[in-house]
Design a protein around this motif. Structure first.
Motif, PDB file in Angstrom:
ATOM      1  N   UNK A  54       0.758  -1.315  -0.129  1.00  0.00           N
ATOM      2  CA  UNK A  54       0.123  -0.183  -0.144  1.00  0.00           C
ATOM      3  C   UNK A  54       0.897   0.977  -0.120  1.00  0.00           C
ATOM      4  N   UNK A  55       0.657   2.276  -0.474  1.00  0.00           N
ATOM      5  CA  UNK A  55       0.957   3.274  -1.032  1.00  0.00           C
ATOM      6  C   UNK A  55       0.608   4.894   0.177  1.00  0.00           C
ATOM      7  N   UNK A  56       0.647   4.795   1.380  1.00  0.00           N
ATOM      8  CA  UNK A  56       0.016   5.304   2.196  1.00  0.00           C
ATOM      9  C   UNK A  56       1.055   7.402   2.288  1.00  0.00           C
ATOM     10  N   UNK A  57       0.045   7.979   2.360  1.00  0.00           N
ATOM     11  CA  UNK A  57       1.136   9.355   1.766  1.00  0.00           C
ATOM     12  C   UNK A  57       1.396   9.964   3.443  1.00  0.00           C
ATOM     13  N   UNK A  58       2.627  10.566   3.304  1.00  0.00           N
ATOM     14  CA  UNK A  58       3.503  10.977   4.564  1.00  0.00           C
ATOM     15  C   UNK A  58       2.670  11.878   5.264  1.00  0.00           C
ATOM     16  N   UNK A  59       2.267  12.728   4.943  1.00  0.00           N
ATOM     17  CA  UNK A  59       2.000  13.512   5.427  1.00  0.00           C
ATOM     18  C   UNK A  59       2.033  15.122   4.869  1.00  0.00           C
ATOM     19  N   UNK A  60       2.836  15.973   5.656  1.00  0.00           N
ATOM     20  CA  UNK A  60       3.105  17.620   4.919  1.00  0.00           C
ATOM     21  C   UNK A  60       4.698  17.249   4.695  1.00  0.00           C
ATOM     22  N   UNK A  61       4.723  17.477   3.101  1.00  0.00           N
ATOM     23  CA  UNK A  61       6.005  17.609   2.145  1.00  0.00           C
ATOM     24  C   UNK A  61       6.048  19.110   1.804  1.00  0.00           C
ATOM     25  N   UNK A  62       7.574  19.736   2.290  1.00  0.00           N
ATOM     26  CA  UNK A  62       7.650  21.030   2.325  1.00  0.00           C
ATOM     27  C   UNK A  62       9.033  21.134   1.116  1.00  0.00           C
ATOM     28  N   UNK A  63       8.274  22.245   0.143  1.00  0.00           N
ATOM     29  CA  UNK A  63       8.927  22.503  -1.602  1.00  0.00           C
ATOM     30  C   UNK A  63       9.335  24.190  -1.228  1.00  0.00           C
ATOM     31  N   UNK A  64      11.358  23.767  -1.304  1.00  0.00           N
ATOM     32  CA  UNK A  64      11.265  24.784  -1.747  1.00  0.00           C
ATOM     33  C   UNK A  64      12.651  25.297  -3.203  1.00  0.00           C
ATOM     34  N   UNK A  65      11.624  26.463  -3.197  1.00  0.00           N
ATOM     35  CA  UNK A  65      12.300  26.539  -5.042  1.00  0.00           C
ATOM     36  C   UNK A  65      12.715  28.098  -5.551  1.00  0.00           C
ATOM     37  N   UNK A  66      13.107  27.561  -6.776  1.00  0.00           N
ATOM     38  CA  UNK A  66      13.596  29.108  -7.649  1.00  0.00           C
ATOM     39  C   UNK A  66      12.229  30.458  -8.711  1.00  0.00           C
ATOM     40  N   UNK A  67      12.600  30.826  -8.916  1.00  0.00           N
ATOM     41  CA  UNK A  67      12.232  31.677  -9.261  1.00  0.00           C
ATOM     42  C   UNK A  67      12.041  31.838 -11.102  1.00  0.00           C
ATOM     43  N   UNK A  68      13.055  30.683 -11.541  1.00  0.00           N
ATOM     44  CA  UNK A  68      12.871  31.398 -13.230  1.00  0.00           C
ATOM     45  C   UNK A  68      11.915  30.280 -13.732  1.00  0.00           C
ATOM     46  N   UNK A  69      10.547  29.107 -13.237  1.00  0.00           N
ATOM     47  CA  UNK A  69      10.073  28.736 -13.656  1.00  0.00           C
ATOM     48  C   UNK A  69       8.902  29.012 -12.566  1.00  0.00           C
ATOM     49  N   UNK A  70       8.213  30.248 -11.911  1.00  0.00           N
ATOM     50  CA  UNK A  70       7.359  30.740 -10.918  1.00  0.00           C
ATOM     51  C   UNK A  70       6.126  29.588 -10.773  1.00  0.00           C
ATOM     52  N   UNK A  71       5.936  29.426 -12.199  1.00  0.00           N
ATOM     53  CA  UNK A  71       3.889  28.178 -11.927  1.00  0.00           C
ATOM     54  C   UNK A  71       5.144  26.999 -12.002  1.00  0.00           C
ATOM     55  N   UNK A  72       6.074  26.337 -12.826  1.00  0.00           N
ATOM     56  CA  UNK A  72       5.904  25.522 -13.267  1.00  0.00           C
ATOM     57  C   UNK A  72       7.162  24.342 -12.238  1.00  0.00           C
ATOM     58  N   UNK A  73       7.473  24.872 -11.240  1.00  0.00           N
ATOM     59  CA  UNK A  73       8.350  24.750 -10.209  1.00  0.00           C
ATOM     60  C   UNK A  73       7.586  24.349  -8.700  1.00  0.00           C
ATOM     61  N   UNK A  74       6.661  24.658  -8.861  1.00  0.00           N
ATOM     62  CA  UNK A  74       6.074  24.712  -7.913  1.00  0.00           C
ATOM     63  C   UNK A  74       4.691  23.149  -8.234  1.00  0.00           C
ATOM     64  N   UNK A  75       4.330  23.378  -9.205  1.00  0.00           N
ATOM     65  CA  UNK A  75       3.261  22.441  -9.667  1.00  0.00           C
ATOM     66  C   UNK A  75       3.981  21.221  -9.451  1.00  0.00           C
ATOM     67  N   UNK A  76       4.735  21.252  -9.460  1.00  0.00           N
ATOM     68  CA  UNK A  76       6.392  20.360 -10.683  1.00  0.00           C
ATOM     69  C   UNK A  76       6.294  19.043  -9.410  1.00  0.00           C
TER      70      UNK A  76
END
Length: 457
Positions: free
Chosen positions: A119-141
């Motif tokens: 089974x693939x159970x979610x872990x919880x909160x995942x923290x993403x630190x992202x750069x500026x060069x693709x403001x939408x894509x880096x976060x969405x990815x």
């Protein structure tokens, strides 16, 4: 005194907006709110989560003009590229919604005396630190994959594109994502370290420089938390002895100046066999020299400003240092006398080890052309880098090019006779100092899950 972030338009150097930093209490509350939202979200079926992702794709397209305009204003991207970025993000949502329920479904396996369940159970909160060069894509990815997996998501976006990060949150919530499940944190580096340490944060992902990756990975490791790192690169594009030269030149220009040359998987080093070198360099310089530098909002502009004058000046210094150590400027190479963080399309030849143009990532529209004797030396030089994110091969023998890509090219993603940055159904990530872990292609959905073994006897 309230601390603030101010965003600046790199094309005009004029302020756009100011945003207040969050207090430590605000950050703690945001994490608690995200955890509460996650506790509900994880109970939804995979199909129910997928339906929300499909709605996000639709809302991204509905908001494309507004979001693209803000991204261009904040980081200087060509407006058409900003619109394409939103479309890519919508496609990521759709691919994840389509493939997620099957990829994350529990599996049954035969075991002695019973049935095993994976089974693939979610872990919880995942923290993403992202750069500026693709403001939408880096976060969405990373966010969409983790939302599909059932996780909650925190985003620390680059200060440069604070507004884009907050707008993306609003897009998600307008589409029906539960409030607080995707939280944007406007915080500094010290606060970021505390977020990594927080007991409710279960994983960390970063896109950025290898230096930043080392620091974040160390902090996460101190707290026994998994990381996924997508770091810098110095991608090599090989023009082999049997390459179609016209195709190679045209594609290499595109690969170098895409996104104003500020992409981790831009083509950066151009390794050319001696039978093609002189003609490649001539044509390449002609086409790079013809790239029109100007206003990123206007049609016909081929190259907009870099995201900040500081980064432009750092790039100029790397070019100057390379020239001091023997590289030659074939075109460009000089900061224009105009307002804005502009730098022209630049080609360096006689690039050798020991020069920044050979050893380091030049994050801007500067191409390093390297002459080699033959195809064997081309592969050796391509692999002579501490990085390994992307790369490319130009050859009329596609079967041989594929063999070189599979067996000999020590990098994560390889284009044969073409250039692209990302495709939703293909994995994205690198090796060596370019990081570890994969996103896209279904792989990102399983980076931050608890893979449970359940034994039914």
């Amino acid at each position: 005194m309230t601390r603030e972030v101010q965003t600046i338009n790199p094309a005009t150097e004029q302020p756009i907006a100011t945003y207040a930093y969050m207090s430590d209490t605000d950050v703690s509350q945001a994490i608690d709110q995200c955890q509460a939202a996650f506790s509900e979200w994880k109970t939804l079926s995979l199909e129910e989560r997928a339906d929300v992702l499909r709605a996000i794709a639709k809302e991204l397209r509905n908001s494309k003009e507004e979001l693209a305009a803000l991204m261009t204003q904040e980081v200087g991207k060509l407006l058409k590229d900003s619109k394409d970025e939103v479309e890519l993000c919508a496609a990521i949502c759709e691919f994840t919604a389509e493939s997620g329920p099957k990829a994350l479904a529990s599996e049954e396996r035969d075991i002695p005396g019973g049935t095993g369940v994976v089974a693939y159970a979610p872990l919880g909160i995942i923290y993403g630190i992202q750069p500026w060069n693709f403001p939408c894509y880096q976060a969405v990815r990373y966010a969409i994959a983790n939302l599909m997996a059932g996780n909650g998501v925190l985003l620390k976006h680059a200060e440069t594109c604070t507004g884009s990060g907050l707008m993306l949150r609003d897009v998600f919530e307008r589409a029906g994502l539960p409030k607080h499940l995707f939280k944007v944190l406007v915080i500094d580096h010290d606060q970021s370290d505390k977020v990594i340490e927080h007991e409710l944060v279960r994983g960390v992902t970063l896109t950025g420089s290898d230096g930043a990756g080392r620091k974040v990975a160390q902090k996460a490791a101190e707290n026994l938390k998994k990381t996924v790192l997508e770091l810098g690169s110095n991608d090599a594009y090989l023009v082999l002895s049997d390459a179609d030269l016209e195709l190679a030149v045209k594609t290499c220009v595109q690969g170098r100046i895409y996104n104003n040359g500020q992409t981790c998987v831009n083509a950066k080093r151009f390794i050319v066999t001696e039978n093609h070198h002189d003609e490649f360099l001539k044509r390449f310089v002609e086409q790079m020299n013809a790239v029109k530098l100007g206003d990123p909002t206007q049609e016909g502009t081929g190259l907009g400003p870099m995201s900040r004058t500081q980064l432009r000046d750092e790039l100029a210094k790397q070019v100057d240092d390379s020239v001091t150590k023997g590289a030659r400027i074939e075109c460009g190479g000089k900061i224009p006398d105009q307002k804005g963080a502009y730098y022209p399309a630049t080609v360096l030849s006689n690039v050798q080890p020991g020069q920044p143009a050979y050893d380091d990532e030049l994050f801007g529209p500067v191409a390093s052309v390297i002459k080699v004797k033959d195809d064997d030396e081309a592969i050796r030089v391509a692999n002579d880098s501490r990085y390994g994110l992307g790369g490319g091969i130009f050859s009329k023998n596609e079967e041989r090019a594929r063999e070189l890509a599979e067996k000999h090219f020590d990098t994560g993603m390889i284009c044969i006779n073409g250039y692209n940055i990302a495709i939703p159904n293909m994995p994205f990530g690198g090796v060596k100092d370019s990081g570890y872990g994969r996103e896209h292609g279904g792989f990102g959905m399983k980076e931050f899950v608890n893979v449970k073994s359940i034994y039914k006897m």
